[in-house]
Design a protein around this motif. Structure first.
Motif, PDB file in Angstrom:
ATOM      1  N   LEU A   1      -3.287  47.082 -71.313  1.00  0.00           N
ATOM      2  CA  LEU A   1      -4.475  47.215 -70.510  1.00  0.00           C
ATOM      3  C   LEU A   1      -5.766  47.117 -71.333  1.00  0.00           C
ATOM      4  O   LEU A   1      -5.624  46.836 -72.663  1.00  0.00           O
ATOM      5  CB  LEU A   1      -4.480  48.552 -69.866  1.00  0.00           C
ATOM      6  CG  LEU A   1      -3.493  48.896 -69.360  1.00  0.00           C
ATOM      7  CD1 LEU A   1      -3.195  50.078 -68.769  1.00  0.00           C
ATOM      8  CD2 LEU A   1      -3.213  47.960 -68.144  1.00  0.00           C
TER       9      LEU A   1
ATOM     10  N   SER B   1       5.288  49.158 -63.866  1.00  0.00           N
ATOM     11  CA  SER B   1       4.618  50.316 -63.166  1.00  0.00           C
ATOM     12  C   SER B   1       3.648  50.029 -62.246  1.00  0.00           C
ATOM     13  O   SER B   1       3.225  48.684 -61.805  1.00  0.00           O
ATOM     14  CB  SER B   1       3.337  50.720 -64.706  1.00  0.00           C
ATOM     15  OG  SER B   1       2.370  49.598 -64.626  1.00  0.00           O
TER      16      SER B   1
ATOM     17  N   ARG C   1       0.594  50.375 -61.978  1.00  0.00           N
ATOM     18  CA  ARG C   1      -0.551  49.630 -62.354  1.00  0.00           C
ATOM     19  C   ARG C   1      -0.453  48.128 -62.479  1.00  0.00           C
ATOM     20  O   ARG C   1      -1.164  47.222 -62.061  1.00  0.00           O
ATOM     21  CB  ARG C   1      -1.114  49.975 -63.644  1.00  0.00           C
ATOM     22  CG  ARG C   1      -2.707  49.429 -63.893  1.00  0.00           C
ATOM     23  CD  ARG C   1      -3.173  50.298 -65.241  1.00  0.00           C
ATOM     24  NE  ARG C   1      -3.290  51.527 -64.845  1.00  0.00           N
ATOM     25  CZ  ARG C   1      -4.333  51.960 -64.204  1.00  0.00           C
ATOM     26  NH1 ARG C   1      -5.361  51.487 -63.702  1.00  0.00           N
ATOM     27  NH2 ARG C   1      -4.609  53.530 -64.111  1.00  0.00           N
TER      28      ARG C   1
ATOM     29  N   VAL D   1      -8.743  47.142 -61.956  1.00  0.00           N
ATOM     30  CA  VAL D   1      -7.404  47.908 -62.007  1.00  0.00           C
ATOM     31  C   VAL D   1      -6.878  48.018 -63.496  1.00  0.00           C
ATOM     32  O   VAL D   1      -6.164  48.903 -63.776  1.00  0.00           O
ATOM     33  CB  VAL D   1      -6.563  47.240 -61.056  1.00  0.00           C
ATOM     34  CG1 VAL D   1      -5.187  47.640 -61.265  1.00  0.00           C
ATOM     35  CG2 VAL D   1      -7.002  47.116 -59.710  1.00  0.00           C
TER      36      VAL D   1
ATOM     37  N   PRO E   1      -8.040  51.858 -67.199  1.00  0.00           N
ATOM     38  CA  PRO E   1      -7.573  52.841 -66.628  1.00  0.00           C
ATOM     39  C   PRO E   1      -8.805  53.791 -67.568  1.00  0.00           C
ATOM     40  O   PRO E   1      -9.192  53.544 -68.389  1.00  0.00           O
ATOM     41  CB  PRO E   1      -6.401  53.218 -67.262  1.00  0.00           C
ATOM     42  CG  PRO E   1      -6.112  52.317 -68.400  1.00  0.00           C
ATOM     43  CD  PRO E   1      -6.794  51.010 -68.274  1.00  0.00           C
TER      44      PRO E   1
ATOM     45  N   LEU F   1      -1.047  53.128 -56.413  1.00  0.00           N
ATOM     46  CA  LEU F   1      -1.632  53.451 -57.741  1.00  0.00           C
ATOM     47  C   LEU F   1      -2.668  54.520 -57.641  1.00  0.00           C
ATOM     48  O   LEU F   1      -2.404  55.685 -58.305  1.00  0.00           O
ATOM     49  CB  LEU F   1      -2.069  52.319 -58.346  1.00  0.00           C
ATOM     50  CG  LEU F   1      -2.473  52.633 -59.849  1.00  0.00           C
ATOM     51  CD1 LEU F   1      -2.062  53.149 -60.603  1.00  0.00           C
ATOM     52  CD2 LEU F   1      -3.326  51.054 -60.469  1.00  0.00           C
ATOM     53  N   HIS F   2      -3.634  54.327 -56.575  1.00  0.00           N
ATOM     54  CA  HIS F   2      -4.449  55.226 -56.705  1.00  0.00           C
ATOM     55  C   HIS F   2      -4.170  56.813 -56.334  1.00  0.00           C
ATOM     56  O   HIS F   2      -4.626  57.777 -57.025  1.00  0.00           O
ATOM     57  CB  HIS F   2      -5.496  54.976 -55.724  1.00  0.00           C
ATOM     58  CG  HIS F   2      -6.560  55.803 -55.248  1.00  0.00           C
ATOM     59  ND1 HIS F   2      -7.733  56.023 -56.161  1.00  0.00           N
ATOM     60  CD2 HIS F   2      -7.003  56.328 -53.924  1.00  0.00           C
ATOM     61  CE1 HIS F   2      -8.653  56.545 -55.686  1.00  0.00           C
ATOM     62  NE2 HIS F   2      -8.210  57.108 -54.531  1.00  0.00           N
TER      63      HIS F   2
ATOM     64  N   ASP G   1      -2.632  57.814 -59.818  1.00  0.00           N
ATOM     65  CA  ASP G   1      -3.886  57.690 -60.982  1.00  0.00           C
ATOM     66  C   ASP G   1      -5.133  57.234 -60.484  1.00  0.00           C
ATOM     67  O   ASP G   1      -5.159  55.684 -60.139  1.00  0.00           O
ATOM     68  CB  ASP G   1      -3.293  56.658 -62.005  1.00  0.00           C
ATOM     69  CG  ASP G   1      -4.002  56.709 -63.262  1.00  0.00           C
ATOM     70  OD1 ASP G   1      -5.019  57.292 -63.420  1.00  0.00           O
ATOM     71  OD2 ASP G   1      -3.677  55.736 -64.202  1.00  0.00           O
TER      72      ASP G   1
ATOM     73  N   LEU H   1      -8.139  55.416 -58.566  1.00  0.00           N
ATOM     74  CA  LEU H   1      -9.038  54.181 -59.178  1.00  0.00           C
ATOM     75  C   LEU H   1     -10.340  54.378 -58.679  1.00  0.00           C
ATOM     76  O   LEU H   1     -10.828  55.285 -57.899  1.00  0.00           O
ATOM     77  CB  LEU H   1      -8.149  52.913 -58.572  1.00  0.00           C
ATOM     78  CG  LEU H   1      -6.886  52.608 -58.791  1.00  0.00           C
ATOM     79  CD1 LEU H   1      -6.222  51.684 -57.993  1.00  0.00           C
ATOM     80  CD2 LEU H   1      -6.898  52.139 -60.297  1.00  0.00           C
TER      81      LEU H   1
END
Length: 186
Positions: free
Chosen positions: A19, A29, A31, A75, A78, A141-142, A145, A147
């Motif tokens: 990332l 994942s 992400r 995205v 992180p 994802l949001h 984790d 976004l």
């Protein structure tokens, strides 16, 4: 002669990807799924551009493709990093203006529209469905984790943009293909 860099790094051979912050995550994942879906939406838009070739809609889609690279970087970043590339409200607002501009010349919807027509219209509808999938992946994802909220809004407007673009192009080619409820039962 220019020496080209190698495309392979071997860093992902173990099933992880890097990332922007230097961390690594599993390629399975949420992400990486969201990043992959955004990439696929971008490629689907490229197919729509190829079908359209030139014109106002193709130009708008090229700008969107650049935005989607920004969005993918968002995205892939992180947490909070100073200077990180993030989707901003102005990008979402531009999509809204473009939707309104194209929609102004269209008639009211009186039926569901079949995702078909010319190659260009069909490609726009396909890109719309891929953009919706990218949105669902980003929302998943949001939920675990958080976004950038503008990123989620952008993906939501993107599918709207592609829907209206498909209608706009279809109108130039003779009109939408409308759903006829129960037509196959006759």
């Amino acid at each position: 002669m220019v020496k080209l860099n190698k495309i392979y790094t071997r860093t992902g051979d173990g099933g992880s990807a890097g990332l922007v912050d230097g961390s690594r995550v599993s390629k399975s994942s949420l992400r990486m799924a969201a990043i992959g879906e955004v990439d696929e939406a971008n490629a689907a838009i490229g197919v729509a551009i190829a079908a359209l070739q030139q014109g106002e809609v193709a130009d708008r889609l090229r700008r969107i493709q650049n935005d989607l690279f920004d969005l993918g970087a968002d995205v892939a970043t992180p947490g909070e990093i100073d200077g990180a590339l993030r989707i901003v409200a102005g990008q979402v607002e531009r999509l809204e203006r473009e939707i309104d501009d194209m929609n102004a010349s269209l008639g009211a919807l009186t039926s569901f529209i079949l995702p078909s027509g010319s190659a260009a219209v069909s490609a726009l509808h396909l890109a719309r469905t891929v953009a919706r999938r990218a949105e669902r992946a980003a929302v998943a994802l949001h939920e675990s984790d958080p976004l950038n909220p503008q990123l989620i809004a952008y993906l939501n407007r993107l599918s709207d943009t592609l829907f209206v673009a498909a209608r706009f192009v279809a109108a130039q080619e003779g009109g939408d293909v409308l759903w006829q409820p129960g037509a196959t039962r006759r």
